[in-house]
Design an enzyme around this catalytic site. Structure first.
Site, PDB file in Angstrom:
ATOM      1  N   SER A  99      15.274  93.851 -58.189  1.00  0.00           N
ATOM      2  CA  SER A  99      16.094  94.524 -59.204  1.00  0.00           C
ATOM      3  C   SER A  99      15.310  94.511 -60.503  1.00  0.00           C
ATOM      4  CB  SER A  99      17.415  93.782 -59.423  1.00  0.00           C
ATOM      5  OG  SER A  99      18.103  93.618 -58.212  1.00  0.00           O
ATOM      6  N   LYS A 174      21.864 100.018 -59.282  1.00  0.00           N
ATOM      7  CA  LYS A 174      21.910  98.550 -59.192  1.00  0.00           C
ATOM      8  C   LYS A 174      22.330  97.942 -60.541  1.00  0.00           C
ATOM      9  CE  LYS A 174      21.110  94.242 -58.006  1.00  0.00           C
ATOM     10  NZ  LYS A 174      22.014  93.479 -57.147  1.00  0.00           N
ATOM     11  N   LYS A 242      18.816  88.640 -66.729  1.00  0.00           N
ATOM     12  CA  LYS A 242      17.835  89.731 -66.672  1.00  0.00           C
ATOM     13  C   LYS A 242      18.544  91.064 -66.411  1.00  0.00           C
ATOM     14  CE  LYS A 242      16.381  90.278 -62.684  1.00  0.00           C
ATOM     15  NZ  LYS A 242      16.554  90.972 -61.427  1.00  0.00           N
TER      16      LYS A 242
HETATM   17  P1  NAD Z   1      13.925  84.023 -55.809  1.00  0.00           P
HETATM   18  O1  NAD Z   1      13.487  83.499 -57.132  1.00  0.00           O
HETATM   19  O2  NAD Z   1      14.671  83.132 -54.871  1.00  0.00           O
HETATM   20  O3  NAD Z   1      12.639  84.572 -55.002  1.00  0.00           O
HETATM   21  C1  NAD Z   1      11.616  85.288 -55.600  1.00  0.00           C
HETATM   22  C2  NAD Z   1      10.355  85.113 -54.774  1.00  0.00           C
HETATM   23  O4  NAD Z   1       9.324  85.930 -55.370  1.00  0.00           O
HETATM   24  C3  NAD Z   1       9.834  83.665 -54.760  1.00  0.00           C
HETATM   25  O5  NAD Z   1       9.759  83.211 -53.432  1.00  0.00           O
HETATM   26  C4  NAD Z   1       8.446  83.782 -55.381  1.00  0.00           C
HETATM   27  O6  NAD Z   1       7.462  83.018 -54.721  1.00  0.00           O
HETATM   28  C5  NAD Z   1       8.123  85.245 -55.195  1.00  0.00           C
HETATM   29  N1  NAD Z   1       7.122  85.674 -56.183  1.00  0.00           N
HETATM   30  C6  NAD Z   1       7.235  85.700 -57.532  1.00  0.00           C
HETATM   31  N2  NAD Z   1       6.075  86.098 -58.084  1.00  0.00           N
HETATM   32  C7  NAD Z   1       5.218  86.318 -57.060  1.00  0.00           C
HETATM   33  C8  NAD Z   1       3.865  86.721 -56.984  1.00  0.00           C
HETATM   34  N3  NAD Z   1       3.145  86.968 -58.085  1.00  0.00           N
HETATM   35  N4  NAD Z   1       3.284  86.836 -55.761  1.00  0.00           N
HETATM   36  C9  NAD Z   1       4.009  86.577 -54.642  1.00  0.00           C
HETATM   37  N5  NAD Z   1       5.303  86.188 -54.651  1.00  0.00           N
HETATM   38  C10 NAD Z   1       5.887  86.054 -55.849  1.00  0.00           C
HETATM   39  O7  NAD Z   1      14.761  85.333 -56.137  1.00  0.00           O
HETATM   40  P2  NAD Z   1      15.874  86.066 -55.227  1.00  0.00           P
HETATM   41  O8  NAD Z   1      17.196  85.474 -55.524  1.00  0.00           O
HETATM   42  O9  NAD Z   1      15.381  86.170 -53.816  1.00  0.00           O
HETATM   43  O10 NAD Z   1      15.878  87.519 -55.913  1.00  0.00           O
HETATM   44  C11 NAD Z   1      14.836  88.473 -55.683  1.00  0.00           C
HETATM   45  C12 NAD Z   1      15.276  89.806 -56.287  1.00  0.00           C
HETATM   46  O11 NAD Z   1      16.473  90.238 -55.631  1.00  0.00           O
HETATM   47  C13 NAD Z   1      15.604  89.740 -57.785  1.00  0.00           C
HETATM   48  O12 NAD Z   1      15.202  90.923 -58.422  1.00  0.00           O
HETATM   49  C14 NAD Z   1      17.117  89.612 -57.795  1.00  0.00           C
HETATM   50  O13 NAD Z   1      17.662  90.109 -59.014  1.00  0.00           O
HETATM   51  C15 NAD Z   1      17.490  90.457 -56.594  1.00  0.00           C
HETATM   52  N6  NAD Z   1      18.787  90.110 -55.940  1.00  0.00           N
HETATM   53  C16 NAD Z   1      19.097  88.802 -55.694  1.00  0.00           C
HETATM   54  C17 NAD Z   1      20.321  88.507 -55.089  1.00  0.00           C
HETATM   55  C18 NAD Z   1      20.754  87.086 -54.811  1.00  0.00           C
HETATM   56  O14 NAD Z   1      21.951  86.875 -54.505  1.00  0.00           O
HETATM   57  N7  NAD Z   1      19.873  86.088 -54.894  1.00  0.00           N
HETATM   58  C19 NAD Z   1      21.193  89.546 -54.717  1.00  0.00           C
HETATM   59  C20 NAD Z   1      20.808  90.857 -54.938  1.00  0.00           C
HETATM   60  C21 NAD Z   1      19.595  91.129 -55.566  1.00  0.00           C
END
Ligand code: NAD
Length: 296
Positions: A99, A174, A242
């Site tokens: 997102s 979104k 964010k």
């Molecule tokens: P998270 O922090 O659990 O996971 C993010 C992952 O990205 C981590 O494993 C990290 O290692 C990886 N990452 C970051 N920088 C990196 C890089 N340079 N190279 C490789 N990997 C890298 O976050 P999340 O909760 O899984 O959310 C991910 C996205 O999905 C976000 O944009 C969030 O807004 C969206 N989202 C999350 C949810 C939720 O309920 N958690 C629901 C809908 C949407």
């Protein structure tokens, strides 16, 4: 030999891990890269392949899926000599499910086009549970032909999958989703504090409320978080902060007023400033409790 496209998955966090595992269950071969070793081990244990770099993961992929926190991380993994655009093959399809700001998606699609790489923005809603159960809503921006090509893979991740318009449209939808969810959580949190202070049985109250017009997916999914004060993420306040920035900024750009959204954005920011950024967004309840006199 599988005829399914070969998938690279970058970003194996709360969402990316279960989503990539659903692709593996659906028969896809998935090579992943993420920053935490334990997440790479989890992918390997689920039948995927752990790569040592983005370049290694995307080199021979037909489809590259990215699921990282925000625009800066998408830019970090996409651009530069070690990034996706330099290392993926021409003709690959990049599906960014993070997102992020609509403008970042538009810019990424343009930069990728110069390398012969097609892009969809495909952020999701449904939370960790929706990811695990493969019932996510997926809001897509990009070309119809690329959407059609991606659809079978997206079907393994979600239930409601809609092409919303050109590049960036998925992110705009979104952003609206995050506005609705935050306002809904805030309303539920206010109701919880009101009900508790009134001495009403909270479990009974939330059950009956959820059967009427006040019912919502938020209430269904977050009811136990409220009841048990369990704020393990889930969806972190940091990420919702964010997203509230994205929606308030995008709305200002098009001249749309979000008076209630702006207040809730401030409440999310305040919660974060008080050190609760790592908690689930249902922790908005803590801010209502503090405003109502609790010492938390
Ligand atoms: P998270 O922090 O659990 O996971 C993010 C992952 O990205 C981590 O494993 C990290 O290692 C990886 N990452 C970051 N920088 C990196 C890089 N340079 N190279 C490789 N990997 C890298 O976050 P999340 O909760 O899984 O959310 C991910 C996205 O999905 C976000 O944009 C969030 O807004 C969206 N989202 C999350 C949810 C939720 O309920 N958690 C629901 C809908 C949407």
């Amino acid at each position: 030999m599988s005829t399914l496209p070969k998938v690279a998955w970058i970003g194996l966090g709360i969402m990316g891990s279960p989503m990539s595992e659903n692709l593996i269950k659906a028969g896809y071969s998935v090579t992943g890269f993420t920053l935490e070793q334990d997440k790479l081990d989890r992918l390997a244990a689920a039948g995927g392949t752990a790569a040592k770099s983005i370049a290694e993961a995307v080199g021979d992929a037909d489809v590259i899926v990215t699921m990282v926190p925000a625009s800066p991380q998408v830019e970090a993994i996409a651009y530069g000599p070690d990034g996706i655009l330099e290392n993926a093959r021409s003709g690959a399809l990049l599906i960014d499910m993070s997102s992020i700001t609509p403008q970042t998606s538009v810019d990424l699609a343009k930069a990728a086009e110069d390398k012969g790489i097609r892009v969809l923005d495909a952020p999701v809603s449904g939370g960790e549970a929706g990811a695990i159960e493969a019932v996510l809503s997926i809001m897509v921006g990009g070309e119809q032909a690329d959407f059609d090509a991606a659809k079978p893979l997206l079907d393994a991740l979600g239930k409601t999958i809609v092409l919303c318009g050109p590049h960036g449209s998925g992110q705009t939808v979104k952003a609206a989703n995050q506005l609705i969810v935050a306002v809904n959580i805030q309303a539920c949190a206010e109701a919880v504090v009101f009900l508790e202070k009134s001495g009403v049985d909270l479990t009974a109250a939330l059950d009956v409320l959820n059967g009427g017009l006040a019912g919502s997916t938020v209430l269904t999914r977050k009811k136990d978080n409220f009841l048990n004060r369990d704020f393990k993420p889930g969806f972190r306040i940091d990420l919702h902060h964010k997203d509230m920035g994205i929606v308030t900024d995008a709305a200002r750009n098009v001249g749309a007023a979000l008076p209630v959204g702006a207040v809730v954005a401030q409440l999310v920011a305040s919660l974060r400033a008080q050190g609760d950024g790592g908690l689930d967004h249902s922790a908005l309840l803590r801010s209502v409790e503090r405003l109502s006199g609790a010492q938390l």
